[in-house]
Design a protein around this motif. Structure first.
Motif, PDB file in Angstrom:
ATOM      1  N   UNK A 102      41.641  83.926  86.559  1.00 30.36           N
ATOM      2  CA  UNK A 102      40.919  84.947  87.317  1.00 30.36           C
ATOM      3  C   UNK A 102      39.598  84.449  87.889  1.00 30.36           C
ATOM      4  N   UNK A 103      38.787  83.838  87.042  1.00 28.36           N
ATOM      5  CA  UNK A 103      37.461  83.399  87.478  1.00 28.36           C
ATOM      6  C   UNK A 103      37.564  82.348  88.581  1.00 28.36           C
ATOM      7  N   UNK A 104      38.619  81.571  88.541  1.00 35.26           N
ATOM      8  CA  UNK A 104      38.791  80.480  89.502  1.00 35.26           C
ATOM      9  C   UNK A 104      39.197  80.977  90.887  1.00 35.26           C
ATOM     10  N   UNK A 105      40.000  82.047  90.947  1.00 37.11           N
ATOM     11  CA  UNK A 105      40.596  82.413  92.235  1.00 37.11           C
ATOM     12  C   UNK A 105      40.077  83.706  92.852  1.00 37.11           C
ATOM     13  N   UNK A 106      39.403  84.553  92.082  1.00 37.27           N
ATOM     14  CA  UNK A 106      39.125  85.898  92.586  1.00 37.27           C
ATOM     15  C   UNK A 106      38.263  85.886  93.852  1.00 37.27           C
ATOM     16  N   UNK A 107      37.187  85.129  93.860  1.00 36.00           N
ATOM     17  CA  UNK A 107      36.339  85.114  95.057  1.00 36.00           C
ATOM     18  C   UNK A 107      37.021  84.364  96.207  1.00 36.00           C
ATOM     19  N   UNK A 108      37.845  83.372  95.872  1.00 33.55           N
ATOM     20  CA  UNK A 108      38.604  82.658  96.899  1.00 33.55           C
ATOM     21  C   UNK A 108      39.557  83.616  97.597  1.00 33.55           C
ATOM     22  N   UNK A 109      40.255  84.434  96.815  1.00 34.08           N
ATOM     23  CA  UNK A 109      41.196  85.391  97.391  1.00 34.08           C
ATOM     24  C   UNK A 109      40.478  86.415  98.270  1.00 34.08           C
ATOM     25  N   UNK A 110      39.322  86.877  97.844  1.00 34.37           N
ATOM     26  CA  UNK A 110      38.576  87.842  98.641  1.00 34.37           C
ATOM     27  C   UNK A 110      38.169  87.230  99.979  1.00 34.37           C
ATOM     28  N   UNK A 111      37.632  86.015  99.930  1.00 31.15           N
ATOM     29  CA  UNK A 111      37.249  85.315 101.166  1.00 31.15           C
ATOM     30  C   UNK A 111      38.450  85.133 102.083  1.00 31.15           C
ATOM     31  N   UNK A 112      39.598  84.741 101.495  1.00 30.70           N
ATOM     32  CA  UNK A 112      40.804  84.513 102.295  1.00 30.70           C
ATOM     33  C   UNK A 112      41.280  85.797 102.971  1.00 30.70           C
TER      34      UNK A 112
END
Length: 227
Positions: A34-44
């Motif tokens: 979760x910590x690794x991907x959550x902000x990446x997914x939001x940006x994407x």
């Protein structure tokens, strides 16, 4: 435009919804990511839709019960965005979101059938609640240890649809009852927050960003590391 975040289980999921309709989402069902991907997914999501953070009207988050770590990550992300963007925070109980996910996913639901979302709470314990086929709460959220007598009175005369990662481990003890039905491989999703998030936004049912905390249901007990 509402950004929706779901991190209460092994699923890390984010979605964008407008006027009660999902326009895009990203999710992965993998533990401890979760910590690794959550902000990446939001940006994407925002980039793919040609949007910026300023286009968001609110942030909705699945607030628990569920994984202590997952909830902290999701709610911390939501609160951080609300602070930075000066946007309202919408909280939706995870089990309620799961019920709406089933209702809105064209599942075959008998008119008298009850919905029983379950989140794994280790061993034979689950976080659970009961809803009718309109998403109205019939039984409050509790932590239950499941055995062959669980829901026995209700199951005598009522069909119950069990789903969620907690339900998967209950099939062995409840599955022999003809009134107990199961949705296999149900996964939580930020898309399940859409209907309640839209309703709460219209009603201006917002949380106090400074003081809002996850709904853990039980106190956190840290395990001991193996030597």
């Amino acid at each position: 435009m509402i950004l929706q975040i779901e991190t209460a289980t092994t699923v890390c999921s984010v979605a964008l919804a407008k006027d009660g309709q999902v326009i895009a989402y990203r999710q992965i069902n993998q533990r401890n990511i979760h910590a690794e991907v959550i902000t990446v997914y939001i940006d994407e999501l925002l980039t793919a839709e040609g949007l910026t953070y300023d286009n968001l009207d609110a942030i909705a988050v699945s607030c628990g019960p569920g994984s202590y770590t997952g909830l902290r990550i999701g709610i911390s992300t939501a609160k951080g965005l609300c602070f930075a963007l000066d946007k309202p925070l919408i909280a939706i109980e995870t089990l309620e979101a799961m019920a709406y996910g089933v209702i809105n996913d064209d599942q075959i639901i008998n008119g008298d059938m009850l919905l029983c979302p379950m989140i794994d709470a280790r061993r034979m314990e689950v976080y659970t609640a009961l809803f009718n086929n309109k998403g109205e709460r019939i039984q409050s959220t509790t932590a239950e240890i499941i055995d062959e007598n669980s829901f026995s009175e209700l199951l005598k005369n009522t069909k119950i649809l069990f789903f969620g990662d907690g339900a998967d481990k209950c099939i062995a003890v409840l599955g022999n009852n003809p009134n107990a039905q199961f949705i296999p491989d149900f996964t939580n999703s930020a898309t399940h927050l859409t209907q309640k998030a839209a309703e709460k936004f219209i009603a201006k049912d917002f949380e106090d960003v400074a003081y809002f905390e996850p709904y853990y249901l039980k106190d956190f007990v840290a395990g001991k590391k193996a030597v």
